[in-house]
Write a protein that holds these residues in place. Structure first.
Motif, short mmCIF file in Angstrom:
data_model
loop_
_atom_site.label_atom_id
_atom_site.label_comp_id
_atom_site.label_asym_id
_atom_site.label_seq_id
_atom_site.Cartn_x
_atom_site.Cartn_y
_atom_site.Cartn_z
N GLN A 213 34.86 40.35 -1.91
CA GLN A 213 34.57 38.93 -1.87
C GLN A 213 35.42 38.19 -2.89
OE1 GLN A 213 30.57 37.63 -3.21
NE2 GLN A 213 30.13 39.79 -3.59
N GLY A 214 35.65 36.90 -2.61
CA GLY A 214 36.47 36.08 -3.48
C GLY A 214 37.04 34.91 -2.72
N ARG A 220 44.23 37.03 -0.57
CA ARG A 220 45.55 37.17 0.05
C ARG A 220 46.59 37.61 -0.96
NH1 ARG A 220 47.07 31.91 3.18
NH2 ARG A 220 48.70 33.27 3.98
N HIS A 221 46.53 37.05 -2.17
CA HIS A 221 47.46 37.46 -3.22
C HIS A 221 47.17 38.89 -3.69
CE1 HIS A 221 49.97 33.99 -4.06
NE2 HIS A 221 48.91 33.20 -3.90
N ALA A 222 45.89 39.23 -3.78
CA ALA A 222 45.50 40.54 -4.30
C ALA A 222 45.97 41.68 -3.41
CB ALA A 222 43.99 40.61 -4.49
N TYR A 223 46.07 41.41 -2.09
CA TYR A 223 46.42 42.48 -1.15
C TYR A 223 47.85 42.37 -0.61
CZ TYR A 223 41.69 44.27 -1.20
OH TYR A 223 40.50 44.84 -1.59
N ASP A 265 56.00 39.11 1.71
CA ASP A 265 54.71 39.53 2.23
C ASP A 265 53.61 38.63 1.67
OD1 ASP A 265 53.21 41.96 3.60
OD2 ASP A 265 52.10 41.44 1.79
N TYR A 266 52.87 37.98 2.53
CA TYR A 266 51.73 37.15 2.14
C TYR A 266 50.73 37.25 3.29
CZ TYR A 266 49.16 33.23 0.11
OH TYR A 266 48.19 32.43 -0.45
N GLU A 271 44.46 39.79 8.10
CA GLU A 271 45.16 41.02 7.74
C GLU A 271 44.52 41.68 6.52
OE1 GLU A 271 49.61 39.83 9.42
OE2 GLU A 271 49.01 39.29 7.39
N VAL A 272 44.06 40.86 5.58
CA VAL A 272 43.36 41.42 4.43
C VAL A 272 42.06 42.08 4.86
CG1 VAL A 272 42.21 40.88 2.24
CG2 VAL A 272 44.35 39.74 2.83
N PHE A 273 41.32 41.40 5.77
CA PHE A 273 40.07 41.97 6.28
C PHE A 273 40.32 43.33 6.93
CE2 PHE A 273 36.82 42.72 9.46
CZ PHE A 273 35.66 42.41 8.77
N LYS A 274 41.36 43.42 7.73
CA LYS A 274 41.69 44.68 8.40
C LYS A 274 42.07 45.74 7.38
CE LYS A 274 44.50 46.60 12.13
NZ LYS A 274 45.55 46.31 13.13
N ASN A 275 42.78 45.35 6.33
CA ASN A 275 43.15 46.28 5.28
C ASN A 275 41.92 46.83 4.57
OD1 ASN A 275 43.98 47.27 2.63
ND2 ASN A 275 45.96 46.31 3.00
N VAL A 276 40.97 45.95 4.30
CA VAL A 276 39.76 46.36 3.54
C VAL A 276 38.80 47.17 4.39
CG1 VAL A 276 37.68 45.48 2.37
CG2 VAL A 276 39.91 44.42 1.95
#
Length: 282
Positions: A213-214, A220-223, A265-266, A271-276
């Motif tokens: 969460q955040g 987006r930056h974190a991943y 890459d941004y 895409e972040v959700f899929k990564n997590v």
């Protein structure tokens, strides 16, 4: 920011299935908080606990100073606006009459009915029976019903489903205005662009657990990866790590006539959700 919704160790079990497995979050006053997850992840169960429809099996919830054992009080319920899968309208009544019934129940000023209808673009349909309206129009009326009494907190379960892009933009503008007036909004959505545009913070819910969460931009930056993505004429793509070792290759790409697109890459929120989670948001 003052937290007006707090959930700690929230659990809910149906038979042998853990719908919620110890989730925790806080939502501040005047914040839009997005609960994002695939179907069956526990989003609707969470909202039903927060609105008093379900009792948690474990954990603590406090909203506007009320503990979850007090969510049945009329003084609590009157401070909520709810659009959920249980929200309904009287099909045989007109749009105006539906909202009038709700307005009188909450003692809201009479002019509010046409005001909210104008905000969603339905003022010309006020005297039509609900039964003849499209699914998208009914969804807008349900949203009017949720905001008619100017609640402290709005719980919105898929508020723009079945709506066209123009109406969706109009609803987004309205929600941002409501937020600007101090209303706290919790929403679920499958639309990651919607979450990115509206939410101050989001939580990724999967199999009854919050995995991340955040703020959308923070996530987006974190991943993001330290890569440059290059697309060539003809559609061929390649990724190059952004480092001094690859400086020559990156500089050559800038002046290569066959290169049609270069970007760092941004990742999108989807895409972040899929990564997590390893899942698409469907």
């Amino acid at each position: 920011m003052e937290a007006i919704i707090t959930a700690e160790g929230l659990k809910k079990i149906f038979g042998n299935e853990k719908a919620l497995d110890g989730i925790e979050f806080e939502i501040g006053r005047g914040e839009i908080f997005g609960l994002l997850g695939p179907s069956g992840s526990g989003k609707t169960t969470t909202i039903k606990i927060l609105t008093g429809e379900f009792e948690p099996d474990a954990g603590r919830v406090e909203i506007l100073g009320y503990a979850h054992e007090e969510f049945g009080r009329s003084s609590y319920i009157k401070q909520l606006g709810i659009l959920s899968d249980n929200s309904s309208l009287y099909d045989r009544l007109t749009v105006r009459d539906n909202l009038e019934l709700f307005r009188k129940l909450y003692g809201t000023d009479k002019e509010k009915v046409m005001q909210v209808l104008k905000e969603v673009g339905l003022e010309k349909h006020a005297d039509k029976r609900v039964s003849v309206l499209s699914k998208g129009m009914k969804q807008r009326i349900l949203l009017c019903k949720a905001i008619l009494h100017e609640p402290e907190i709005l719980f919105l379960d898929e508020p723009t489903s079945a709506l066209d892009p123009i109406t969706t933009d109009r609803i987004h503008d309205m929600l941002l205005r409501i937020k600007g007036q101090g209303t706290t909004i919790m929403l679920t959505t499958h639309d990651m662009d919607e979450a990115t545009a509206l939410c101050d913070r989001v939580a990724f819910l999967n199999n009854g657990r919050i995995l991340e969460q955040g703020a959308p931009e923070f996530l987006r930056h974190a991943y993001k990866k330290n890569e440059v993505h290059i697309t060539m004429n003809g559609g061929r793509t390649m990724s190059i790590e952004r480092s001094t070792d690859n400086r020559t290759e990156l500089e050559e790409a800038l002046f290569d006539s066959e290169v049609i697109d270069i970007r760092t890459d941004y990742p999108t929120l989807g895409e972040v959700f899929k990564n997590v989670t390893g899942k698409e948001l469907v």
